[in-house]
Motif scaffolding. Structure first.
Motif, PDB file in Angstrom:
ATOM      1  N   ARG A 187       0.834  -1.209   0.000  1.00 31.72           N
ATOM      2  CA  ARG A 187       0.000   0.000   0.000  1.00 31.72           C
ATOM      3  C   ARG A 187       0.868   1.258   0.000  1.00 31.72           C
ATOM      4  O   ARG A 187       0.496   2.294  -0.560  1.00 31.72           O
ATOM      5  CB  ARG A 187      -0.928  -0.032   1.228  1.00 31.72           C
ATOM      6  CG  ARG A 187      -1.720   1.264   1.492  1.00 31.72           C
ATOM      7  CD  ARG A 187      -1.012   2.090   2.547  1.00 31.72           C
ATOM      8  NE  ARG A 187      -1.718   3.313   2.886  1.00 31.72           N
ATOM      9  CZ  ARG A 187      -1.547   4.476   2.265  1.00 31.72           C
ATOM     10  NH1 ARG A 187      -0.714   4.578   1.261  1.00 31.72           N
ATOM     11  NH2 ARG A 187      -2.218   5.539   2.656  1.00 31.72           N
ATOM     12  N   SER A 188       2.047   1.183   0.648  1.00 28.54           N
ATOM     13  CA  SER A 188       2.955   2.322   0.683  1.00 28.54           C
ATOM     14  C   SER A 188       3.775   2.434  -0.599  1.00 28.54           C
ATOM     15  O   SER A 188       3.991   3.530  -1.110  1.00 28.54           O
ATOM     16  CB  SER A 188       3.893   2.206   1.884  1.00 28.54           C
ATOM     17  OG  SER A 188       3.170   2.236   3.089  1.00 28.54           O
ATOM     18  N   LEU A 189       4.246   1.310  -1.109  1.00 24.20           N
ATOM     19  CA  LEU A 189       5.085   1.314  -2.301  1.00 24.20           C
ATOM     20  C   LEU A 189       4.358   1.822  -3.535  1.00 24.20           C
ATOM     21  O   LEU A 189       4.910   2.618  -4.305  1.00 24.20           O
ATOM     22  CB  LEU A 189       5.614  -0.097  -2.570  1.00 24.20           C
ATOM     23  CG  LEU A 189       6.901  -0.496  -1.867  1.00 24.20           C
ATOM     24  CD1 LEU A 189       7.150  -1.987  -2.046  1.00 24.20           C
ATOM     25  CD2 LEU A 189       8.074   0.306  -2.390  1.00 24.20           C
ATOM     26  N   GLY A 190       3.120   1.371  -3.742  1.00 21.64           N
ATOM     27  CA  GLY A 190       2.374   1.759  -4.940  1.00 21.64           C
ATOM     28  C   GLY A 190       2.285   3.267  -5.118  1.00 21.64           C
ATOM     29  O   GLY A 190       2.789   3.825  -6.103  1.00 21.64           O
ATOM     30  N   PRO A 191       1.667   3.987  -4.176  1.00 20.64           N
ATOM     31  CA  PRO A 191       1.563   5.448  -4.296  1.00 20.64           C
ATOM     32  C   PRO A 191       2.923   6.152  -4.303  1.00 20.64           C
ATOM     33  O   PRO A 191       3.103   7.143  -5.002  1.00 20.64           O
ATOM     34  CB  PRO A 191       0.745   5.839  -3.064  1.00 20.64           C
ATOM     35  CG  PRO A 191      -0.070   4.625  -2.762  1.00 20.64           C
ATOM     36  CD  PRO A 191       0.849   3.473  -3.061  1.00 20.64           C
ATOM     37  N   ALA A 192       3.896   5.647  -3.523  1.00 21.48           N
ATOM     38  CA  ALA A 192       5.211   6.300  -3.462  1.00 21.48           C
ATOM     39  C   ALA A 192       5.926   6.230  -4.800  1.00 21.48           C
ATOM     40  O   ALA A 192       6.541   7.203  -5.241  1.00 21.48           O
ATOM     41  CB  ALA A 192       6.068   5.659  -2.375  1.00 21.48           C
ATOM     42  N   ILE A 193       5.848   5.081  -5.469  1.00 16.74           N
ATOM     43  CA  ILE A 193       6.532   4.917  -6.758  1.00 16.74           C
ATOM     44  C   ILE A 193       5.804   5.666  -7.868  1.00 16.74           C
ATOM     45  O   ILE A 193       6.414   6.418  -8.630  1.00 16.74           O
ATOM     46  CB  ILE A 193       6.665   3.423  -7.105  1.00 16.74           C
ATOM     47  CG1 ILE A 193       7.644   2.743  -6.138  1.00 16.74           C
ATOM     48  CG2 ILE A 193       7.140   3.243  -8.552  1.00 16.74           C
ATOM     49  CD1 ILE A 193       7.722   1.237  -6.287  1.00 16.74           C
ATOM     50  N   VAL A 194       4.496   5.491  -7.946  1.00 21.12           N
ATOM     51  CA  VAL A 194       3.727   6.142  -9.019  1.00 21.12           C
ATOM     52  C   VAL A 194       3.757   7.660  -8.870  1.00 21.12           C
ATOM     53  O   VAL A 194       3.811   8.386  -9.858  1.00 21.12           O
ATOM     54  CB  VAL A 194       2.271   5.616  -9.039  1.00 21.12           C
ATOM     55  CG1 VAL A 194       1.428   6.405 -10.042  1.00 21.12           C
ATOM     56  CG2 VAL A 194       2.247   4.132  -9.379  1.00 21.12           C
TER      57      VAL A 194
END
Length: 235
Positions: A187-194
């Motif tokens: 959940r943290s990686l998705g928004p942080a990368i995009v």
């Protein structure tokens, strides 16, 4: 492949609706705005929906920390753990990408936020790194205690999805102003990368939202594996 597909869809749903509630409804005004309670329920109800939708297929982990906890409890294989984590991260990336596309269509524009987690000055309640780390470790530990407890032998399985979802609601009510609440590395990686182009700070801080949830989840898993938290009938 069915399990991987289920985990992809479940994590996609959690990110799209949970983070979407925070950045779409959360930034509205008047009747179009929701508060911490509304965002908390968006995350929790997403879990409830997916628990009953894909639970029989994959167990509805939709969270690498949950998969780590289940693995440490001795309830899944290492190969399944790897498969689940890959599917979950890809699902989170896809959910964040769809949310980005939706927000890009806002006529007045938006600040590039995708519900990224963080801490420090200018982030929500401005809690420091220590507070963020402690919250994420403890909250994930308690989340896994609920998950592993309600899915052990003899527990009322038909209520598991509701119990897990409501636990996530409570965690968000307490923690949104601290870290935005992760307890879920995907959940943290998705928004942080995009959203890295508009918010590079979130990507720089994402390590905490990988490390802390894994520590909390692993500890809970070990306690269940050792029998410290098993129901008396399972000992």
């Amino acid at each position: 492949m069915k399990k991987a597909a289920a985990e992809f869809i479940g994590t996609f749903t959690l990110v799209l609706f949970g983070c979407g509630a925070a950045v779409i409804a959360g930034m509205g005004t008047g009747a179009t705005s929701i508060d911490v309670l509304g965002i908390s329920f968006a995350f929790g109800l997403s879990i409830v929906a997916m628990a009953y939708g894909i639970g029989k297929i994959s167990g509805c982990h939709i969270n690498p920390a949950v998969s780590v906890g289940v693995f440490m409890a001795g309830r899944m294989s290492a190969s399944d753990l790897i498969t689940y984590v890959i599917a979950q991260v890809l699902g989170a990336l896809a959910g964040a990408a769809v949310l980005y596309l939706i927000l890009s269509g806002k006529a007045s524009g938006w600040d590039g936020g995708l519900g990224q987690n963080g801490w420090g000055t200018d982030y929500l309640g401005e809690y420091d790194m220590t507070a963020a780390l402690v919250f994420e470790v403890v909250a994930t530990f308690l989340f896994l205690v609920c998950i592993l407890g309600v899915t052990q032998n003899g527990a009322p399985a038909h209520l598991a999805g509701l119990a897990i979802g409501l636990t996530l609601v409570v965690i968000h009510i307490v923690g949104i102003n601290v870290t935005g609440v992760s307890v879920n590395p995907a959940r943290s990686l998705g928004p942080a990368i995009v959203g890295a182009a508009s918010n590079p700070g979130a990507l720089a801080q994402v390590w905490l939202f990988i490390v802390a949830p894994v520590i909390g989840a692993a500890f809970a898993g070990v306690l269940f594996r050792k029998g410290a938290l098993l129901d008396a009938g399972d000992e």
